[in-house]
Design a protein around this motif. Structure first.
Motif, PDB file in Angstrom:
ATOM      1  N   ASP A  32       0.836  -1.214  -0.059  1.00 17.53           N
ATOM      2  CA  ASP A  32       0.081   0.018  -0.149  1.00 17.53           C
ATOM      3  C   ASP A  32       0.777   1.275  -0.086  1.00 17.53           C
ATOM      4  OD1 ASP A  32      -3.259   0.216   0.993  1.00 17.53           O
ATOM      5  OD2 ASP A  32      -1.986   1.976   0.679  1.00 17.53           O
ATOM      6  N   HIS A  58     -17.150   5.808   9.189  1.00 18.07           N
ATOM      7  CA  HIS A  58     -17.238   4.519   8.496  1.00 18.07           C
ATOM      8  C   HIS A  58     -18.382   3.726   9.241  1.00 18.07           C
ATOM      9  CE1 HIS A  58     -14.477   5.764   5.493  1.00 18.07           C
ATOM     10  NE2 HIS A  58     -15.034   4.528   4.785  1.00 18.07           N
ATOM     11  N   ILE A  59     -19.650   3.422   8.934  1.00 16.80           N
ATOM     12  CA  ILE A  59     -20.558   2.798   9.833  1.00 16.80           C
ATOM     13  C   ILE A  59     -20.968   1.522   9.096  1.00 16.80           C
ATOM     14  CG2 ILE A  59     -22.848   2.821  10.833  1.00 16.80           C
ATOM     15  CD1 ILE A  59     -21.531   6.285  10.055  1.00 16.80           C
ATOM     16  N   TYR A 344     -19.416   1.547  -3.966  1.00 17.01           N
ATOM     17  CA  TYR A 344     -19.749   0.444  -3.082  1.00 17.01           C
ATOM     18  C   TYR A 344     -19.667   0.746  -1.534  1.00 17.01           C
ATOM     19  CZ  TYR A 344     -20.255  -3.527  -6.610  1.00 17.01           C
ATOM     20  OH  TYR A 344     -20.488  -4.280  -7.697  1.00 17.01           O
ATOM     21  N   MET A 346     -18.722  -0.906   2.344  1.00 17.34           N
ATOM     22  CA  MET A 346     -17.801  -1.759   2.785  1.00 17.34           C
ATOM     23  C   MET A 346     -18.136  -3.044   2.678  1.00 17.34           C
ATOM     24  SD  MET A 346     -16.414  -0.078   6.204  1.00 17.34           S
ATOM     25  CE  MET A 346     -17.876   0.578   6.994  1.00 17.34           C
TER      26      MET A 346
HETATM   27  P1  FAD Z   1      -9.867   1.630  -0.219  1.00 15.68           P
HETATM   28  O1  FAD Z   1     -10.335   1.529   1.041  1.00 15.68           O
HETATM   29  O2  FAD Z   1      -9.760   2.824  -0.906  1.00 15.68           O
HETATM   30  O3  FAD Z   1      -8.339   0.952  -0.437  1.00 15.68           O
HETATM   31  C1  FAD Z   1      -7.645   0.903  -1.522  1.00 15.68           C
HETATM   32  C2  FAD Z   1      -6.213   0.937  -1.183  1.00 15.68           C
HETATM   33  O4  FAD Z   1      -5.203   1.118  -2.408  1.00 15.68           O
HETATM   34  C3  FAD Z   1      -5.922   2.255  -0.477  1.00 15.68           C
HETATM   35  O5  FAD Z   1      -5.289   2.115   0.974  1.00 15.68           O
HETATM   36  C4  FAD Z   1      -4.654   3.005  -1.317  1.00 15.68           C
HETATM   37  O6  FAD Z   1      -3.642   3.534  -0.576  1.00 15.68           O
HETATM   38  C5  FAD Z   1      -4.132   1.661  -2.146  1.00 15.68           C
HETATM   39  N1  FAD Z   1      -3.628   2.210  -3.276  1.00 15.68           N
HETATM   40  C6  FAD Z   1      -4.133   2.974  -4.371  1.00 15.68           C
HETATM   41  N2  FAD Z   1      -3.323   3.095  -5.506  1.00 15.68           N
HETATM   42  C7  FAD Z   1      -2.025   2.250  -5.105  1.00 15.68           C
HETATM   43  C8  FAD Z   1      -0.598   2.153  -5.473  1.00 15.68           C
HETATM   44  N3  FAD Z   1      -0.637   2.727  -6.715  1.00 15.68           N
HETATM   45  N4  FAD Z   1       0.050   1.407  -4.898  1.00 15.68           N
HETATM   46  C9  FAD Z   1      -0.342   0.920  -3.851  1.00 15.68           C
HETATM   47  N5  FAD Z   1      -1.387   1.218  -2.995  1.00 15.68           N
HETATM   48  C10 FAD Z   1      -2.361   1.742  -3.707  1.00 15.68           C
HETATM   49  N6  FAD Z   1     -18.986   2.231   3.643  1.00 15.68           N
HETATM   50  C11 FAD Z   1     -19.921   1.888   4.285  1.00 15.68           C
HETATM   51  O7  FAD Z   1     -20.094   0.726   4.284  1.00 15.68           O
HETATM   52  N7  FAD Z   1     -20.342   2.759   5.375  1.00 15.68           N
HETATM   53  C12 FAD Z   1     -19.850   3.938   5.556  1.00 15.68           C
HETATM   54  O8  FAD Z   1     -20.283   4.585   6.472  1.00 15.68           O
HETATM   55  C13 FAD Z   1     -19.069   4.316   4.673  1.00 15.68           C
HETATM   56  N8  FAD Z   1     -18.677   5.660   4.687  1.00 15.68           N
HETATM   57  C14 FAD Z   1     -17.884   6.331   3.910  1.00 15.68           C
HETATM   58  C15 FAD Z   1     -17.316   7.644   4.090  1.00 15.68           C
HETATM   59  C16 FAD Z   1     -16.498   8.312   3.192  1.00 15.68           C
HETATM   60  C17 FAD Z   1     -16.154   9.758   3.298  1.00 15.68           C
HETATM   61  C18 FAD Z   1     -15.960   7.439   2.262  1.00 15.68           C
HETATM   62  C19 FAD Z   1     -14.985   7.918   1.255  1.00 15.68           C
HETATM   63  C20 FAD Z   1     -16.277   6.046   2.158  1.00 15.68           C
HETATM   64  C21 FAD Z   1     -17.173   5.555   2.808  1.00 15.68           C
HETATM   65  N9  FAD Z   1     -17.536   4.238   2.670  1.00 15.68           N
HETATM   66  C22 FAD Z   1     -18.640   3.789   3.632  1.00 15.68           C
HETATM   67  C23 FAD Z   1     -17.201   3.448   1.618  1.00 15.68           C
HETATM   68  C24 FAD Z   1     -15.975   2.590   2.121  1.00 15.68           C
HETATM   69  O9  FAD Z   1     -14.829   3.497   2.309  1.00 15.68           O
HETATM   70  C25 FAD Z   1     -15.314   1.702   0.790  1.00 15.68           C
HETATM   71  O10 FAD Z   1     -16.362   0.917   0.415  1.00 15.68           O
HETATM   72  C26 FAD Z   1     -14.273   0.725   1.266  1.00 15.68           C
HETATM   73  O11 FAD Z   1     -13.357   1.349   2.084  1.00 15.68           O
HETATM   74  C27 FAD Z   1     -13.535   0.377  -0.188  1.00 15.68           C
HETATM   75  O12 FAD Z   1     -12.454  -0.476   0.074  1.00 15.68           O
HETATM   76  P2  FAD Z   1     -11.353  -0.584  -1.112  1.00 15.68           P
HETATM   77  O13 FAD Z   1     -10.362  -1.637  -0.486  1.00 15.68           O
HETATM   78  O14 FAD Z   1     -12.165  -0.842  -2.397  1.00 15.68           O
HETATM   79  O15 FAD Z   1     -10.648   0.779  -1.423  1.00 15.68           O
END
Ligand code: FAD
Ligand code: UDP
Length: 380
Positions: A32, A58-59, A344, A346
């Motif tokens: 990451d 995040h809930i 999407y 979480m």
């Molecule tokens: P991410 O969590 O974005 O993880 C992707 C990771 O990839 C990151 O850590 C990033 O640093 C890494 N990465 C990217 N590019 C590179 C690279 N080139 N090299 C190495 N690493 C890299 N969902 C809910 O269910 N309930 C909620 O209340 C809720 N509230 C939210 C509030 C906010 C403000 C936001 C923005 C989102 C919210 N969500 C919520 C949605 C939730 O955050 C996502 O569904 C979930 O975290 C997505 O997981 P992911 O692994 O797909 O992406």
């Protein structure tokens, strides 16, 4: 040699890494570029010792028993039902709009049946519900749309609701009863010791190595591996060859106040005032007891870390082009909110990665079978 490099230590990456390591005995390197695991759900104790979410509130909520039980292997849960008030016409009223919202705003005392009729009279018939504006006005009419949705959406997305897919505003239901919970899912709970602790437990496996502060492009030609799981932004993977996909970002402004409680509920939305969309007070979410309290203000913006894919037709077309490229990359799988450009929650991301895991295992069983078949054919 690693069996897999997993790019991204958020839910999408951590789930697939955990499954492949613990169930298939695969050797995994999870990379990451940030200095921590957990992706956007990362939480930590701030300098006052209050547990806060670095990337906004995040809930956790889901209707999937599978997802809830899967995550339950890595955390105990604290039951929590989120409630949100909206600041409208100088009052704080429940959002999603419910019976109490209408009665308070209009000084009425309607029953559930009467509120149905009230909203039906206000609703504007749409033959095709295409945009977020359609989705809302077809249910509650223009006046309530303008009070609750128009301003909030413009701030959040930098777009008018008429420029966004119906699915965005359709996340928020309308209720004719007094249910004031933000979500109606069957499982609603927070990880008892926080998200980061849950991720530490998921990734605590001898087959998983974690590399932080590293963009995968720095190491993909240096560290040998067989396959890749990619969870970062899909356009970055392809060096923006078709142009940049819009992702909406947010600036989070944290404050700690010398008072035990700042506001009456977890989140208050401000559709029509201020530059921020909402204020969330973390102690409501986490249940933490502390003499002080920390809150976060969310200021949406175009540039910055990619947080939200922007659901609208032209972005879907551009994503489709990237998706076609992604389908052709050998030994590489795309999963998660950024890599598949899907708005999407979480639990949906967890489900997506669990499905990918089954697909990978299914594929490897098939390839074993077909290898076996070839051997049998060669022998015959
Ligand atoms: P991410 O969590 O974005 O993880 C992707 C990771 O990839 C990151 O850590 C990033 O640093 C890494 N990465 C990217 N590019 C590179 C690279 N080139 N090299 C190495 N690493 C890299 N969902 C809910 O269910 N309930 C909620 O209340 C809720 N509230 C939210 C509030 C906010 C403000 C936001 C923005 C989102 C919210 N969500 C919520 C949605 C939730 O955050 C996502 O569904 C979930 O975290 C997505 O997981 P992911 O692994 O797909 O992406
Ligand atoms: N929304 C709104 N007013 C509100 C709450 C939500 O207009 O008080 C609209 C807005 O477009 C928002 C979308 O509904 O982006 C989805 O809201 P949600 O709370 O699910 O957004 P998230 O928590 O994902 O930021």
């Amino acid at each position: 040699m690693f069996d897999y490099i997993v790019v991204g230590a958020g839910f999408a990456g951590a789930v697939i890494a955990e499954r492949l390591a613990s169930q298939e005995n695969k050797k995994i390197l999870i990379v990451d570029k940030r200095k921590h695991i957990g992706g956007n759900t990362y939480d930590f104790h701030n300098q006052d010792g209050i547990l806060v979410h670095q990337y906004g509130p995040h809930i956790f909520h889901t209707n999937s028993r599978d997802v809830f039980e899967y995550l339950g292997q890595f955390t105990a849960w604290r039951p929590y039902e989120h409630r949100v008030l909206a600041s409208v016409d100088g009052m704080l009223v429940p959002i999603p709009i419910n019976l109490n919202t209408i009665n308070s705003l209009y000084g009425l005392n309607l029953s559930s049946e009467q509120v149905d009729t009230f909203l039906k009279e206000k609703a504007i018939t749409k033959t095709h519900v295409v945009t977020s504006e359609d989705a809302v006005v077809s249910k509650i009419g223009k006046e309530l749309y303008e009070k609750f949705f128009k301003g909030y959406t413009k701030k959040q997305w930098g777009l008018d609701p008429s420029e966004l897919d119906a699915s965005v505003a359709a996340r928020i239901p309308t209720r004719n009863n007094r249910d004031d919970r933000y979500f109606a899912d069957s499982y609603q709970a927070m990880p008892l010791h926080g998200y980061t602790k849950m991720f530490e437990n998921m990734l605590d496996h001898p087959n998983i190595k974690v590399m932080l502060n590293t963009d995968y492009k720095e190491i993909e030609n240096v560290i040998p591996f067989k396959k890749m799981i990619y969870t970062g932004p899909v356009d970055y993977f392809f060096d923006y060859c078709y142009g940049k996909l819009p992702y909406r970002s947010i600036e989070f402004k944290f404050e700690t106040y010398e008072t035990e409680k700042f506001q009456s509920t977890g989140t208050i939305n401000y559709p029509n005032e201020h530059l921020y969309t909402r204020i969330t007070e973390f102690k409501h979410l986490t249940g933490q007891k502390h003499p002080k309290t920390s809150v976060v203000y969310e200021y949406p913006k175009a540039e910055g870390d990619p947080y939200y894919p922007v659901p609208r037709p032209e972005n879907a077309v551009l994503y489709k082009q990237y998706q076609l490229l992604a389908n052709e990359v050998p030994d590489t799988y795309f999963t998660g909110r950024l890599a598949t450009y899907k708005y999407y929650n979480m639990d949906q991301v967890v489900a997506q990665s669990l499905t990918l895991y089954k697909k990978i295992v299914g594929a490897s069983i098939l390839s074993h079978l077909s290898n076996g078949y070839e051997l049998a054919v060669n022998k015959a």
